[in-house]
Enzyme design. Structure first.
Site: not given
Ligand code: PXP
Length: 251
Positions: A11, A14, A54, A56, A60, A81, A112, A162, A201
């Site tokens: 992901n 960030h 994601h 959103r 953001r 996402e 999330t 998930e 997550h």
């Molecule tokens: N899976 C989903 C559905 C999420 O919303 C997120 C956070 O954006 C993640 C995985 C990844 O989580 P993390 O950034 O804590 O690894």
């Protein structure tokens, strides 16, 4: 015995959080960095199996153009996402990601929080799953390890779930062990119902080994820890470090 092949979705939201912090109002500037595309290509070069973003409602971090650029350019799979809104669904139908993960979305949340209440909004989600499925996208439900939510996800035609590992990640000791039991039961049931089991997550190289009692895991989606590590060791090394820990998973 064949090795279970646990896949990694990286992901990269960030990476874009950093770009937006400085260049939100100047995205056309040649100085707008870091590049979302470079991040995706680096993650892929290091062995990531998919790229997760994601989009959103508040935009953001990831922007619509980022999603389109990734769709055109990455060589692995694109996992989008999204919250279940008409606006984002229309974008997903146009962009045709390989996978969509339906997530709950609250405007004020930092990230999330909690899984999607699939059981409480079956009909709205069923329609979205069907629309995306007809368009060639496999759909996942991001849910807490709750058996009713697993059953509801299968019932509305999702291909995958998930499992939300936030509670697992944020606790230690007995509380973490209890959450692993819930995750294990949810994974068992989901597998019996024919769902692909993913998880994500809050996962880190430190807490992942505690997750290994959970069976049938196919893919992990990990962002914050990998991007954080990348600041110090580079993105490729951070992805490789995660894949090295994941190699110990035995299903
Ligand atoms: N899976 C989903 C559905 C999420 O919303 C997120 C956070 O954006 C993640 C995985 C990844 O989580 P993390 O950034 O804590 O690894």
């Amino acid at each position: 015995m064949p090795q279970p092949n646990l896949l990694l979705g990286v992901n990269i939201d960030h990476v874009v959080t950093l770009r937006q912090a400085r260049y939100r109002a100047m995205l056309d500037s040649p100085n707008a960095e870091p590049s979302v595309l470079s991040a995706a290509l680096e993650a892929e070069a290091a062995g990531a199996h998919s790229i997760t973003v994601h989009l959103r409602a508040d935009r953001r971090h990831i922007q619509d153009d980022d999603v389109r650029l990734l769709r055109q350019s990455i060589r692995t799979k694109l996992n989008l996402e999204m919250g279940n809104t008409r606006e984002i669904l229309d974008i997903a139908l146009a962009v045709r990601p390989d996978f969509v993960c339906m997530v709950p979305e609250n405007r004020e949340e930092v990230t999330t929080e909690g899984g999607l209440d699939v059981a409480g909004q079956r009909e709205a989600l069923r329609a979205t799953v069907e629309a995306l499925g007809d368009n060639g996208t496999r759909v996942s439900m991001f849910i807490d390890p709750d058996l009713d939510q697993v059953r509801a996800s299968a019932d509305i035609g999702a291909a995958m779930i998930e499992l939300h590992t936030g509670t697992f990640a944020n606790h230690a000791g007995d509380q973490r062990r209890a959450e692993v039991e819930r995750l294990r039961a949810a994974a068992e049931l989901g597998h019996e119902l024919g769902l692909q089991i993913n998880a994500g997550h809050g996962l880190t190289t430190r807490n992942l080994p505690d997750l290994w009692p959970v069976p049938h895991l196919a893919e992990l989606n990990i962002g914050h820890h990998i991007v954080s590590r990348a600041i110090f060791i580079g993105l490729q090394a951070a992805v490789k470090e995660m894949l090295a820990v994941m190699a110990a998973y035995r299903g």
